[in-house]
Design a protein around this motif. Structure first.
Motif, PDB file in Angstrom:
ATOM      1  N   LYS A  18      50.663  -1.420 -14.294  1.00  0.00           N
ATOM      2  CA  LYS A  18      50.086  -2.668 -14.794  1.00  0.00           C
ATOM      3  C   LYS A  18      48.672  -2.858 -14.273  1.00  0.00           C
ATOM      4  N   ARG A  19      48.459  -2.571 -12.986  1.00  0.00           N
ATOM      5  CA  ARG A  19      47.110  -2.742 -12.434  1.00  0.00           C
ATOM      6  C   ARG A  19      46.136  -1.743 -13.047  1.00  0.00           C
ATOM      7  N   ALA A  20      46.634  -0.534 -13.345  1.00  0.00           N
ATOM      8  CA  ALA A  20      45.769   0.454 -13.997  1.00  0.00           C
ATOM      9  C   ALA A  20      45.367  -0.014 -15.394  1.00  0.00           C
ATOM     10  N   LEU A  25      40.953  -2.197 -18.928  1.00  0.00           N
ATOM     11  CA  LEU A  25      40.398  -3.276 -19.743  1.00  0.00           C
ATOM     12  C   LEU A  25      39.116  -3.830 -19.130  1.00  0.00           C
ATOM     13  N   LEU A  26      39.141  -4.057 -17.811  1.00  0.00           N
ATOM     14  CA  LEU A  26      37.969  -4.619 -17.146  1.00  0.00           C
ATOM     15  C   LEU A  26      36.802  -3.646 -17.145  1.00  0.00           C
ATOM     16  N   GLU A  27      37.097  -2.367 -16.987  1.00  0.00           N
ATOM     17  CA  GLU A  27      36.008  -1.392 -16.986  1.00  0.00           C
ATOM     18  C   GLU A  27      35.374  -1.284 -18.370  1.00  0.00           C
ATOM     19  N   VAL A 341      40.013   5.114 -12.426  1.00  0.00           N
ATOM     20  CA  VAL A 341      39.547   3.811 -12.890  1.00  0.00           C
ATOM     21  C   VAL A 341      40.083   2.694 -12.001  1.00  0.00           C
ATOM     22  N   LEU A 342      41.316   2.825 -11.525  1.00  0.00           N
ATOM     23  CA  LEU A 342      41.865   1.809 -10.632  1.00  0.00           C
ATOM     24  C   LEU A 342      41.174   1.865  -9.277  1.00  0.00           C
ATOM     25  N   PHE A 343      40.882   3.065  -8.778  1.00  0.00           N
ATOM     26  CA  PHE A 343      40.182   3.191  -7.506  1.00  0.00           C
ATOM     27  C   PHE A 343      38.788   2.568  -7.607  1.00  0.00           C
TER      28      PHE A 343
END
Length: 355
Positions: A18-20, A25-27, A341-343
């Motif tokens: 979910k966080r990924a 989306l944010l990126e 992307v999450l990092f």
């Protein structure tokens, strides 16, 4: 697929999926780029502390859950740390608390727990290449005695046994299903993490007898020489500019120990490291990473042993605009499943590291 048992309290983590998705989306919306630029020139409340354990290529018959990155993944992540964060040292952090000196914008601390040999063989060259001064928290008893970490020894027994089930009588009678190695590792690790005043050597011996997997002292030393730092490597980390600090002596969960054992684990490790490094040791990461805020006795023992900074694990991000406890600093535990992307998102917006 079930996640491998982790050495921290990581089996309570939800999926990162979910966080990924949020990070993607944010990126795409350009949000991370905007926030990164703002944080480079304006104060923000977050201190992000990253935790790694092992970065070896393959876990072999040992605990898979402590392998947090490959060499290539760590290299990519450290490149992002250098580009999107401002790496700080333990001395910077201590001065921030002692003298109320402000940390630079986008402060970030990189840490490694336990004392795996691959920290020297693989992680150190990557850190030097990216000019990042990391902190290595070392469990001194395993370095000194050339023994396998207790979780790796348990995982070895589970991997090598021919049995599908075992019965153990200590610390209480129970049956352990060994057909699912991940679940079995999680179960036996919970015994060590949660049992008050556990006689660890008695438990390891009993489990070895139950699984019928024995390790002679020479065999265990041979495996330890492959997996665990030796004193020369510990000194070399320090001489290369890295911070080397305490992870206790025998990696026992502090909440399960008697006072005399607490003193031995805490003070003993600090004195052993200072004797080898000829440098002050003032920081500790707590085995399994449980916060100590709820235990006055543990806190007193930590301060009495001479520590000024203490780190939990998998506990989140520090908000420097609140009353941060220097003996209960929070960290984010890394994992091989963390997408780039999450990092990047965590570096731009550290609360994405909360799990």
């Amino acid at each position: 697929k079930a996640r491998p048992a982790r050495k921290g309290d990581g089996d309570r983590f939800p999926s990162m999926r979910k966080r990924a998705k949020v990070a993607h989306l944010l990126e795409r919306a350009g949000f991370f780029s905007l926030v990164s630029r703002l944080r480079a020139y304006a104060p923000s409340p977050w201190l992000l502390v990253l935790t790694y354990h092992s970065v070896r290529p393959s876990p072999g018959p040992f605990d898979e859950g402590v392998v947090d990155a490959s060499a290539s993944l760590l290299d990519r992540q450290m490149a992002m740390v250098r580009r999107l964060g401002t790496p700080v040292t333990l001395s910077d952090l201590r001065d921030a608390f002692r003298r109320k000196r402000p940390l630079p914008f986008r402060p970030l601390l990189v840490t490694f727990d336990d004392g795996y040999r691959d920290n020297f063989d693989i992680a150190l060259p990557i850190l030097l290449r990216h000019k990042i001064r990391a902190t290595f928290f070392v469990a001194t008893g395993y370095v000194k005695n050339r023994r396998l970490f207790w979780w790796d020894k348990l995982a070895f027994m589970i991997a090598r046994t021919r049995k599908s089930f075992v019965q153990i009588d200590y610390p209480k009678p129970m049956e352990i299903d060994l057909r699912d190695r991940t679940a079995a590792n999680r179960k036996v690790q919970r015994i060590v993490k949660d049992t008050p005043e556990l006689d660890l050597e008695r438990f390891l011996h009993a489990f070895g007898e139950a699984t019928e997997v024995g390790l002679s002292h020479s065999e265990e030393r041979r495996y330890a020489d492959e997996l665990v730092l030796d004193w020369a490597q510990v000194k070399a980390l320090h001489e290369a500019g890295m911070d080397v600090q305490s992870h206790t002596r025998n990696h026992r969960v502090l909440h399960t120990l008697k006072k005399c054992e607490l003193d031995e684990e805490l003070l003993g490790a600090r004195l052993e490291l200072e004797d080898v490094l000829k440098a002050p040791v003032f920081a500790i990461s707590y085995p399994v990473g449980r916060p100590i805020a709820d235990s006055a006795a543990i806190r007193d023992a930590v301060t009495s042993a001479g520590y000024e900074l203490g780190f939990s694990n998998a506990s989140g991000v520090n908000n420097l605009w609140t009353n941060v406890d220097p003996l209960d600093l929070r960290r984010v535990s890394l994992d091989r499943d963390v997408e780039d992307v999450l990092f990047r998102g965590m570096l731009a917006l550290p609360p994405l590291g909360l799990r």
